[in-house]
Design a protein around this motif. Structure first.
Motif, PDB file in Angstrom:
ATOM      1  N   MET A   1      15.914   9.403  -5.873  1.00  0.00           N
ATOM      2  CA  MET A   1      14.715   9.728  -5.107  1.00  0.00           C
ATOM      3  C   MET A   1      13.592   8.738  -5.429  1.00  0.00           C
ATOM      4  O   MET A   1      12.876   8.281  -4.533  1.00  0.00           O
ATOM      5  N   LEU A   2      13.464   8.377  -6.709  1.00  0.00           N
ATOM      6  CA  LEU A   2      12.446   7.398  -7.112  1.00  0.00           C
ATOM      7  C   LEU A   2      12.741   6.022  -6.517  1.00  0.00           C
ATOM      8  O   LEU A   2      11.828   5.323  -6.073  1.00  0.00           O
TER       9      LEU A   2
ATOM     10  N   LYS B   1      10.288   4.025  -4.222  1.00  0.00           N
ATOM     11  CA  LYS B   1       9.873   2.664  -4.590  1.00  0.00           C
ATOM     12  C   LYS B   1      10.045   1.728  -3.398  1.00  0.00           C
ATOM     13  O   LYS B   1       9.210   0.867  -3.145  1.00  0.00           O
ATOM     14  N   GLY B   2      11.134   1.930  -2.643  1.00  0.00           N
ATOM     15  CA  GLY B   2      11.360   1.106  -1.457  1.00  0.00           C
ATOM     16  C   GLY B   2      10.305   1.309  -0.385  1.00  0.00           C
ATOM     17  O   GLY B   2      10.038   0.416   0.412  1.00  0.00           O
ATOM     18  N   ASP B   3       9.686   2.481  -0.377  1.00  0.00           N
ATOM     19  CA  ASP B   3       8.657   2.797   0.614  1.00  0.00           C
ATOM     20  C   ASP B   3       7.245   2.482   0.123  1.00  0.00           C
ATOM     21  O   ASP B   3       6.276   2.697   0.837  1.00  0.00           O
ATOM     22  N   THR B   4       7.140   2.016  -1.113  1.00  0.00           N
ATOM     23  CA  THR B   4       5.839   1.755  -1.730  1.00  0.00           C
ATOM     24  C   THR B   4       5.520   0.270  -1.652  1.00  0.00           C
ATOM     25  O   THR B   4       6.399  -0.571  -1.778  1.00  0.00           O
TER      26      THR B   4
ATOM     27  N   PHE C   1       4.146   0.690  -7.312  1.00  0.00           N
ATOM     28  CA  PHE C   1       5.006   1.801  -7.703  1.00  0.00           C
ATOM     29  C   PHE C   1       4.596   2.402  -9.052  1.00  0.00           C
ATOM     30  O   PHE C   1       4.514   3.622  -9.197  1.00  0.00           O
ATOM     31  N   GLN C   2       4.321   1.547 -10.029  1.00  0.00           N
ATOM     32  CA  GLN C   2       3.915   2.056 -11.344  1.00  0.00           C
ATOM     33  C   GLN C   2       2.653   2.900 -11.228  1.00  0.00           C
ATOM     34  O   GLN C   2       2.545   3.952 -11.856  1.00  0.00           O
ATOM     35  N   GLU C   3       1.714   2.442 -10.412  1.00  0.00           N
ATOM     36  CA  GLU C   3       0.483   3.206 -10.187  1.00  0.00           C
ATOM     37  C   GLU C   3       0.794   4.572  -9.587  1.00  0.00           C
ATOM     38  O   GLU C   3       0.191   5.575  -9.963  1.00  0.00           O
ATOM     39  N   GLU C   4       1.722   4.593  -8.632  1.00  0.00           N
ATOM     40  CA  GLU C   4       2.076   5.849  -7.974  1.00  0.00           C
ATOM     41  C   GLU C   4       2.726   6.826  -8.958  1.00  0.00           C
ATOM     42  O   GLU C   4       2.448   8.022  -8.923  1.00  0.00           O
TER      43      GLU C   4
END
Length: 162
Positions: free
Chosen positions: A37-38, A42-45, A50-53
């Protein structure tokens, strides 16, 4: 030798222990599912966000997210080996995918074709500085203030490599 009969109580202990091991592996499978899921998120970020999210969602540390994604990426290995914990699973992954030995950072004298002109200087980096820059590049998180300088540095490096 004749087989000795195991009392029912011990069979029950064995049965419960088997269930424990099955549940432990189910926890690893579930962690791999979260990792997938991550990976999808990540692919959509946006790159570098990603790290910030992960931090913003405050679910867990980024290192945990990276470990969960590693579990997802190595699901075949995990299904084959059936590790009983995430720690054991990550150890299996490290053993199956050893990282190449890191080369020490060394900046040699520039080649004749890469000698800077009189307006440029050669920056010599020590190991710590090199690692810091490399880490910044690997996470795709270049501070905005340095964006133009990084672009200029990349252009110079590309010209030097030609």
């Amino acid at each position: 030798m004749e087989a000795t009969e195991v009392p029912d109580e011990w069979e029950q202990v064995k049965s419960e222990w088997d269930k424990t091991n099955q549940l432990a592996y189910l926890a690893v499978e579930q962690a791999a599912k979260v990792g997938q899921m991550l990976i999808n998120l990540k692919g959509d970020t946006k790159p570098g966000k990603f790290q910030e999210e992960v931090k913003r969602a405050a679910l867990f540390e980024y290192r945990t997210a990276a470990n969960l994604m590693a579990l997802a990426k190595n699901k075949d290995l995990l299904e084959r080996e059936k590790p009983e914990s995430q720690r054991e699973a990550l150890k299996l992954i490290r053993e199956a995918n050893p990282k190449p030995k890191k080369k020490t950072a060394s900046v040699s004298a520039p080649k004749a074709s890469t000698v800077p002109d009189e307006n440029e200087t050669v920056l010599r980096l020590d190991q710590t500085e090199f690692k810091l820059i490399l880490e910044c590049l690997q996470t795709e998180a270049v501070p905005v203030e340095l964006k133009d300088n990084f672009k200029k540095a990349l252009d110079i490096i590309r010209r030097a490599k030609k």
